[in-house]
Motif scaffolding. Structure first.
Motif, PDB file in Angstrom:
ATOM      1  N   UNK A   1      34.656   0.257  24.528  1.00  0.00           N
ATOM      2  CA  UNK A   1      35.226   1.860  24.374  1.00  0.00           C
ATOM      3  C   UNK A   1      35.768   2.230  25.617  1.00  0.00           C
ATOM      4  N   UNK A   2      35.329   1.547  26.720  1.00  0.00           N
ATOM      5  CA  UNK A   2      36.212   1.939  28.131  1.00  0.00           C
ATOM      6  C   UNK A   2      37.676   1.520  27.960  1.00  0.00           C
ATOM      7  N   UNK A   3      37.794   0.355  27.345  1.00  0.00           N
ATOM      8  CA  UNK A   3      39.300  -0.265  27.398  1.00  0.00           C
ATOM      9  C   UNK A   3      39.910   0.747  26.741  1.00  0.00           C
ATOM     10  N   UNK A   4      41.548   0.859  26.939  1.00  0.00           N
ATOM     11  CA  UNK A   4      42.459   1.672  25.959  1.00  0.00           C
ATOM     12  C   UNK A   4      42.102   1.401  24.546  1.00  0.00           C
ATOM     13  N   UNK A   5      41.459   2.319  23.894  1.00  0.00           N
ATOM     14  CA  UNK A   5      41.042   2.250  22.549  1.00  0.00           C
ATOM     15  C   UNK A   5      42.573   2.127  21.662  1.00  0.00           C
ATOM     16  N   UNK A   6      43.453   3.071  22.249  1.00  0.00           N
ATOM     17  CA  UNK A   6      44.661   2.980  21.641  1.00  0.00           C
ATOM     18  C   UNK A   6      45.236   1.818  21.323  1.00  0.00           C
ATOM     19  N   UNK A   7      45.037   0.585  22.186  1.00  0.00           N
ATOM     20  CA  UNK A   7      45.738  -0.541  21.953  1.00  0.00           C
ATOM     21  C   UNK A   7      45.197  -1.174  20.842  1.00  0.00           C
ATOM     22  N   UNK A   8      43.844  -0.870  20.372  1.00  0.00           N
ATOM     23  CA  UNK A   8      43.427  -1.457  19.279  1.00  0.00           C
ATOM     24  C   UNK A   8      43.898  -0.764  17.952  1.00  0.00           C
ATOM     25  N   UNK A   9      44.729   0.096  18.147  1.00  0.00           N
ATOM     26  CA  UNK A   9      45.249   0.802  16.975  1.00  0.00           C
ATOM     27  C   UNK A   9      46.653   0.396  16.656  1.00  0.00           C
ATOM     28  N   UNK A  10      47.288  -0.782  17.534  1.00  0.00           N
ATOM     29  CA  UNK A  10      48.454  -1.264  17.369  1.00  0.00           C
ATOM     30  C   UNK A  10      49.220  -1.321  16.028  1.00  0.00           C
ATOM     31  N   UNK A  11      50.514  -0.736  15.724  1.00  0.00           N
ATOM     32  CA  UNK A  11      50.954  -1.107  14.426  1.00  0.00           C
ATOM     33  C   UNK A  11      51.956   0.254  14.058  1.00  0.00           C
ATOM     34  N   UNK A  12      52.500   0.328  13.077  1.00  0.00           N
ATOM     35  CA  UNK A  12      53.587   1.245  12.619  1.00  0.00           C
ATOM     36  C   UNK A  12      52.984   2.081  11.798  1.00  0.00           C
ATOM     37  N   UNK A  13      53.269   3.529  11.881  1.00  0.00           N
ATOM     38  CA  UNK A  13      52.532   4.496  11.014  1.00  0.00           C
ATOM     39  C   UNK A  13      53.620   5.455  10.682  1.00  0.00           C
TER      40      UNK A  13
ATOM     41  N   UNK B   1      49.096   3.510   8.081  1.00  0.00           N
ATOM     42  CA  UNK B   1      49.653   2.522   8.559  1.00  0.00           C
ATOM     43  C   UNK B   1      50.703   1.851   7.401  1.00  0.00           C
ATOM     44  N   UNK B   2      51.948   1.382   7.945  1.00  0.00           N
ATOM     45  CA  UNK B   2      52.661   0.765   7.197  1.00  0.00           C
ATOM     46  C   UNK B   2      52.649  -0.735   6.723  1.00  0.00           C
TER      47      UNK B   2
ATOM     48  N   UNK C   1      41.018   3.891  11.485  1.00  0.00           N
ATOM     49  CA  UNK C   1      40.252   2.800  10.874  1.00  0.00           C
ATOM     50  C   UNK C   1      41.624   1.947  10.492  1.00  0.00           C
ATOM     51  N   UNK C   2      41.326   0.710   9.600  1.00  0.00           N
ATOM     52  CA  UNK C   2      42.332   0.074   9.361  1.00  0.00           C
ATOM     53  C   UNK C   2      43.705   0.650   8.954  1.00  0.00           C
ATOM     54  N   UNK C   3      43.421   1.789   8.084  1.00  0.00           N
ATOM     55  CA  UNK C   3      44.738   1.975   7.407  1.00  0.00           C
ATOM     56  C   UNK C   3      45.252   3.476   8.140  1.00  0.00           C
ATOM     57  N   UNK C   4      44.210   4.196   8.594  1.00  0.00           N
ATOM     58  CA  UNK C   4      44.652   5.618   9.171  1.00  0.00           C
ATOM     59  C   UNK C   4      44.375   5.841  10.640  1.00  0.00           C
ATOM     60  N   UNK C   5      45.163   6.769  11.139  1.00  0.00           N
ATOM     61  CA  UNK C   5      44.918   7.080  12.419  1.00  0.00           C
ATOM     62  C   UNK C   5      45.177   8.597  12.482  1.00  0.00           C
ATOM     63  N   UNK C   6      44.326   9.315  13.706  1.00  0.00           N
ATOM     64  CA  UNK C   6      44.309  10.772  13.605  1.00  0.00           C
ATOM     65  C   UNK C   6      44.580  11.201  15.229  1.00  0.00           C
TER      66      UNK C   6
END
Ligand code: HEM
Ligand code: HEM
Lengths: 194, 199
Positions: A24-36, A193-194, A153-158
């Motif tokens: 939770x401290x680490x950049x959460x953004x990096x967990x969401x890597x991908x193309x959307x 997510x694409x 989550x696995x498919x969506x990001x907000x």
């Protein structure tokens, strides 16, 4: 003896919790890597304050966009976004017609407003600042938006994206000083997510 | 209204008359022009704002004239006029004075009831609050109709009124128009008494 047991227990608990905390401290953004792809359920809201209180509140109902989150280097992420001013919607039809007209967006001559990111900078666990070039009415300027990750989550990001744009830069300053020069954007961007 | 005076128009009444007349004629032209279809929307927006500012200026000057009438009394008709002409001129002047209040008040009502809710920012200096009226499409339509109808009635009456003034001036060669153009003659001051300063 009981003290020792407690200490061991809490140590073990710490061991389990630690990776989670780190997560939770680490950049959460990096967990969401991908193309959307920006989903149509996103909300593109804007407001312009008027003298004496109140103002125009509106939104755009037609838009499209893509973004890529780079898991290793957030600052290598990119965003492109297009909105169609013809789709502007407010409480008043006459106001919408005015916004579409040559006085403001000139939507017939310039059917799109585009944004291309030039730099992404992470500013917190779940926040970032995006610089980019905004083009409206054929005029391009650098603008900055603040981004806050709301969840994924696995498919969506907000995200919630906010930013202030001076409309005079795009020769849209009709109605000043009755209506302020600043257009405040408040957007809920949903990515698929694409 | 106080009893009529017959000493002609003072400088204040004359200035008010011509200022208001110029404003009203300009505002009718502006109002007509800004309502034309096909006008550039940005230009239309600023014309509306100028119209509201100058319209409120006309309203305050017309209010001043009403105060002047109440305080000093109205000027009696020109003695050259016949009885019917006197009645007609008095009635016209009262109606003109009234319309100069009603027309801008109805305009203010349009700005106060329109669902567009655009503030009235008097000459970009001070915000004029709306009249305490509910905003609705129907109310806006009604006041818009009242404003336009009374405005064009005022224009028609003013045309009649100036035709009469010109008729008396050019055809009848009476002093009616001159009364409204120069200040009333001041009684010549009595020569200073008991002072032997003859030249
Ligand atoms: C003596 C003063 C005024 C005159 C002679 C005048 C005259 C006019 C005229 C001729 C029109 C066009 C009507 C049409 O063709 O539909 C008009 C429209 C309008 N006037 Fe005025 N006006 C005056 C004062 C004002 C004031 C004080 C306001 C507001 C504060 C105002 C607000 C408007 C608005 C909003 C419209 C257009 C909207 C509509 O009628 O739907 N006017 N005026
Ligand atoms: C919208 C335009 C006009 C309005 C609203 C208007 C209104 C009035 C009013 C209310 C009075 C009475 C003044 C008072 O008692 O203080 C008056 C008098 C007068 N007006 Fe006008 N007027 C207009 C245009 C004109 C024009 C264009 C002329 C000249 C061609 C004119 C000539 C006169 C004259 C000569 C008088 C004095 C009449 C008398 O001797 O009693 N007016 N006007």
């Amino acid at each position: 003896m009981r003290h020792v047991a407690l200490m061991v227990a809490s140590l073990a608990l710490g061991q389990i919790l630690l990776p989670l905390a780190a997560f939770s401290k680490a950049p959460a953004l990096s967990q969401a890597a991908g193309t959307y792809e920006v989903s149509g359920t996103s909300q593109i809201r804007f407001s312009v304050d008027q003298i004496g209180g109140g103002g125009i509140n509106g939104r755009f109902t037609k838009f499209s966009g893509r973004f890529r989150i780079d898991g290793r280097r957030i600052d290598a992420s990119t965003i492109s976004f297009t909105l169609y001013p013809q789709s502007v919607s407010t409480q008043e039809r006459r106001m919408e017609d005015f916004l579409r007209s040559s006085a403001v967006f000139d939507a017939d001559a310039y059917p799109t407003v585009t944004f291309r990111s030039t730099a992404v900078r992470q500013t917190g666990d779940d926040t970032a600042v995006v610089d980019g070039m905004l083009t409206a009415r054929g005029i391009t300027h650098r603008e900055q938006f603040s981004v806050r990750l709301q969840g994924f989550n696995r498919n969506d990001i907000a995200f919630n994206v906010t930013g202030n744009v001076y409309r005079s830069r795009y020769r849209m300053d009709v109605g000043t000083p009755i209506y302020l020069n600043v257009v405040k954007f408040d957007m809920d961007i949903r990515g698929v997510r694409q | 209204m106080r009893k009529q005076r017959d000493d002609g128009y003072g400088i204040v009444a004359i200035c008010l008359h011509w200022l208001i007349a110029a404003l009203v004629l300009g505002l009718v032209a502006l109002g007509f022009a800004m309502r034309r279809a096909g006008i550039d929307p940005a230009l239309q927006f600023s014309l509306y704002q100028w119209h509201k500012s100058f319209g409120l200026l006309a309203l305050s000057l017309a209010g001043l004239r009403l105060l002047l009438w109440l305080a000093a009394g109205r000027v009696a008709p020109d003695p050259d006029l016949g009885i019917i002409e006197r009645r007609a001129s008095t009635a016209t002047h009262l109606l003109l004075g009234l319309l100069c209040l009603l027309v801008p008040l109805a305009g203010w009502a349009v700005a106060s009831t329109t669902t567009l809710n655009i503030p009235t920012f008097l000459f970009n200096i001070v915000v004029i609050p709306p009249l305490p009226m509910a905003r609705s499409v129907d109310a806006e339509g009604f006041w818009s109709w009242v404003h336009a109808t009374t405005a064009y009635t005022l224009l028609g009456l003013a045309a009649l009124h100036s035709a009469a003034a010109l008729f008396h001036h050019l055809v009848r060669r009476e002093g009616v128009l001159m009364r409204m153009l120069r200040r009333r003659a001041v009684e010549p001051a009595p020569p200073p008494a008991n002072e032997g300063r003859e030249r």
